[in-house]
Design an enzyme around this catalytic site. Structure first.
Site, PDB file in Angstrom:
ATOM      1  N   SER A   1      -6.530  12.707   6.138  1.00 32.60           N
ATOM      2  CA  SER A   1      -7.339  11.577   5.660  1.00 32.60           C
ATOM      3  C   SER A   1      -8.502  12.085   4.830  1.00 32.60           C
ATOM      4  CB  SER A   1      -7.846  10.768   6.837  1.00 32.60           C
ATOM      5  OG  SER A   1      -8.689  11.541   7.640  1.00 32.60           O
TER       6      SER A   1
ATOM      7  N   THR B   1      -0.405  -1.983   7.277  1.00 32.01           N
ATOM      8  CA  THR B   1      -0.014  -3.018   8.200  1.00 32.01           C
ATOM      9  C   THR B   1       1.191  -3.785   7.698  1.00 32.01           C
ATOM     10  OG1 THR B   1      -2.235  -3.240   8.958  1.00 32.01           O
ATOM     11  CG2 THR B   1      -0.961  -5.268   8.869  1.00 32.01           C
TER      12      THR B   1
ATOM     13  N   THR C   1       0.864  -1.198   0.000  1.00 32.85           N
ATOM     14  CA  THR C   1       0.000   0.000   0.000  1.00 32.85           C
ATOM     15  C   THR C   1       0.897   1.243   0.000  1.00 32.85           C
ATOM     16  OG1 THR C   1      -0.198  -0.182   2.401  1.00 32.85           O
ATOM     17  CG2 THR C   1      -2.011  -1.053   1.079  1.00 32.85           C
TER      18      THR C   1
ATOM     19  N   ASN D   1       3.113  11.558   8.297  1.00 35.60           N
ATOM     20  CA  ASN D   1       2.024  11.280   9.242  1.00 35.60           C
ATOM     21  C   ASN D   1       1.254  12.497   9.715  1.00 35.60           C
ATOM     22  OD1 ASN D   1       2.068   8.345   9.674  1.00 35.60           O
ATOM     23  ND2 ASN D   1       4.205   8.764  10.171  1.00 35.60           N
TER      24      ASN D   1
ATOM     25  N   GLU E   1       8.809   4.673   7.683  1.00 34.55           N
ATOM     26  CA  GLU E   1       8.415   6.006   7.232  1.00 34.55           C
ATOM     27  C   GLU E   1       9.487   7.038   7.571  1.00 34.55           C
ATOM     28  OE1 GLU E   1       3.651   5.448   7.420  1.00 34.55           O
ATOM     29  OE2 GLU E   1       4.692   6.059   9.228  1.00 34.55           O
TER      30      GLU E   1
ATOM     31  N   LYS F   1       4.902  -6.835   3.122  1.00 36.94           N
ATOM     32  CA  LYS F   1       4.584  -5.417   2.931  1.00 36.94           C
ATOM     33  C   LYS F   1       4.530  -4.752   4.296  1.00 36.94           C
ATOM     34  CE  LYS F   1       1.173  -3.391   3.052  1.00 36.94           C
ATOM     35  NZ  LYS F   1       0.196  -2.565   3.862  1.00 36.94           N
TER      36      LYS F   1
END
Lengths: 408, 408
Positions: free
Chosen positions: A408, A193, A156, A403, A280, A182
């Site tokens: 979103s 995840t 993802t 982040n 990240e 992943k």
């Protein structure tokens, strides 16, 4: 959302085909994107299965069902949905998973418990049953693909495809592992995840495979951390088709059991390191080695306290040999430690020994080491024989950008 | 290193003088700076003392000695050194603290155990005895100063001076609290520590003061977190001179005990919030309220898991109502929770109830709330009556800049 490829990325390795495990991919269009997002791996009858799952109590239905169903030991199919994690979706989410299990079971003529499903992506949105049904249908009739295709399809927010391979000699036969994973961080925006799948042609008893996978996960996946957060869907599964024709490995004393376990652990370690390398915002890969603790478990707890400390991680990002922050992290781990016996080093050079800065501490080799991409932190507690190694990445502006700047 | 004043800073309040507690400041020049860095508070004979100290096992000699010496219950002097934490300095660090205790004891004609010392600043460098001696000497002959002067003098990387006050009626007498604190983050570059001092003219039994301080700290200082890191030197002390002339408070049933405890807790909460508001890089003050847990202790653990989650903290920085990250943090706390009973809200508006997103969820008021400086996150576990509130700040680029771009 697409981020720059991690500077720690490595090329996808050449993964051998595994007899009895056939990957296919399809477009379920769980998101508005034009890419494959549904992976189907068909497994030969009698394939042994084992799995380790997140300890997060708010886990998804996929995790609940997977944890329950590995117990019967056999798998015929794996389905991985990307783009929707189906987490926090109540009974409607569970119905979608059960629909997929039923659809595969009907097609393959197997029990529904032999179908394993994982999902990763946005939360709070029940996996759409119609898209899942059409996606599975398309995958069933798709041509087999490569492991690299599958690795890309389960991804993802990953910035590169991740795979690993190994072999072992078991009773004169070569058994082969091909594995994909992943995850970029323990958890990423919208809960992307860690999902890992290991395929081998070895013949092995499922209960013993579970024992070996749990042990390997403990030394590898459970020794990595990106940001101390734990996803609701983390899953690592191993599938052993038996096609290699070795005498089945049934216990620790069996011929080849040690070689198999070593290869399995090696694959798990490779996969775990790849996840950290796609952490990240990661700019540096950090190995924390703890020795001299009162036990291995204590050493691991201390190692994770260091690896999870934002102040240690930002110091490494800043290429700063700030051993004081390491001392602080050791002290907060809640494990036995004695300030006056503690030694801290970087890249093999001690900065402090027995609770005090070294009088003749030469910072030049440490400074040079910290400018590299692969950083090691050595901590000796000075109390016993316990040791552990854990792995993490640095904490950078990139993590905040991914982040916090993301909406979103 | 000087950082911009926190956007959450508040003006220093008017702190009343406390009879029997006289602050003075001086220049010990622990660093190359031209500012006062040594604080001396002289305390009247028979002043009751209590203290709570870091649980970090790699604590400083100051903490070790302070923890041991509060047990005898009386204090005549407090010395705070800024610029050198004296942590991780072995026996030489301890000698420096004992020298200061001896110097004050000789001057005041008291036992050395009645002199309390704290230090904050760089680690790994023994506190220089000569500078400490001259600094104390200068402080002994300095004119009394204000609490604001003292608050500035104990500060290191703080971006604003922090103080709090309260009063209580005890047996018909008014007792007054004046309190100061330093700390910007649980721990800051070079381990700038949280050090808090509460002065009151109340008369109170030392053992009971300790009981009340421990309880108040548990509900306030132990409910804040900036980055989950714990300093090696964190200290909060309370000093009660008795000058108010109230009948001494000796137990929970005594007249005025509840009023005193409420005022003490109020002061602790004010101080704790000020530390969060000076959190490194903080742009928003976050209150996390947990209800419906199986116990208060469980609620606090869940609250701290949320407040320590980098993904929750970056979401708030990004003004993103990402309730999925809150679910994740609840699940990783390791406390009893049931995904299908969990409810999450922001600023009084529920986003998810009973394990599912609300069908009629209106994001507009939540989005408006998240644009403010004071953020609240509400979590109902749906299992019991346990509740807790914890406080933190967001995780921003400022935190990374302060801790990674900084080189020691």
């Amino acid at each position: 959302m697409s981020h720059a490829v991690s500077p720690l990325a490595t090329p996808f390795p050449a993964l051998p085909a595994i007899a009895g495990a056939t990957p296919r991919v399809a477009r379920a269009r769980y998101k508005e994107w034009d890419r494959c997002d549904l992976t189907f791996v068909e497994l030969a009858p009698e394939t042994a299965v084992a799995g380790v799952f997140t300890r997060n109590v708010c886990c998804s239905s996929e995790v609940e069902l997977g944890r329950a169903n590995v117990k019967q030991g056999r798998a015929r199919a794996l389905i991985v949905n990307a783009g929707n994690s189906n987490a926090f979706t109540g009974y409607r989410g569970r119905e979608a998973v059960e629909q997929i299990m039923g659809q595969l079971a009907a097609h393959l003529g197997c029990a529904a418990e032999q179908v394993f499903v994982s999902s990763t992506g946005v939360i709070g949105v029940p996996l759409p049953k119609d898209k899942a049904k059409a996606g599975v249908e398309a995958a069933l009739s798709a041509a087999p693909c490569t492991w690299e295709d599958a690795a890309n399809t389960i991804g993802t927010t990953d910035t590169f495809a991740k795979g690993a391979t190994a072999t072992a000699i078991v009773g004169g036969k070569t058994v082969t592992f091909s594995a994909i994973i992943k995850g970029s961080g323990m958890i990423a925006p919208d809960m992307a995840t860690m999902l890992g799948y290991i395929f081998t042609d070895a013949a092995i008893n499922p209960a013993y495979l579970q024992e070996l996978l749990s042990k390997a996960a403990d030394e590898t996946f459970n020794c990595i951390t990106v940001d101390s957060d734990t996803s609701t869907s983390d899953t690592v599964m191993a599938f052993a088709t038996g096609a290699a024709g070795n005498t089945p490995i049934n216990c620790g004393g069996c011929e080849g059991a040690d070689a198999f376990a070593a290869a399995l652990t090696d694959v798990c370690r490779q996969l775990a390191h790849l996840v950290v390398k796609d952490g990240e915002g990661a700019q540096k890969f950090i190995a924390v080695s703890v020795t001299g603790a009162v036990s291995d478990a204590s050493a691991r707890k201390i190692g994770l306290a260091i690896a999870n400390s934002p102040l240690v991680k930002t110091a490494i990002a800043g290429e700063d040999a700030n051993w004081g922050r390491v001392v602080m992290a050791v002290g907060k781990a809640g494990e036995p430690a004695d300030r006056d016996r503690l030694s801290i080093g970087f890249g093999g050079t001690w900065a402090a020994k027995d609770g005090q800065p070294l009088a003749d501490y030469d910072e030049a080799p440490v400074a040079a080491h910290l400018q590299g991409q692969n950083i090691s932190i050595e901590v000796d507690i000075g109390l016993g024989e316990g040791r552990a190694q854990v792995w993490t990445c640095d904490l950078t502006h990139g993590y905040i950008s991914i982040n916090a700047d993301y909406r979103s």
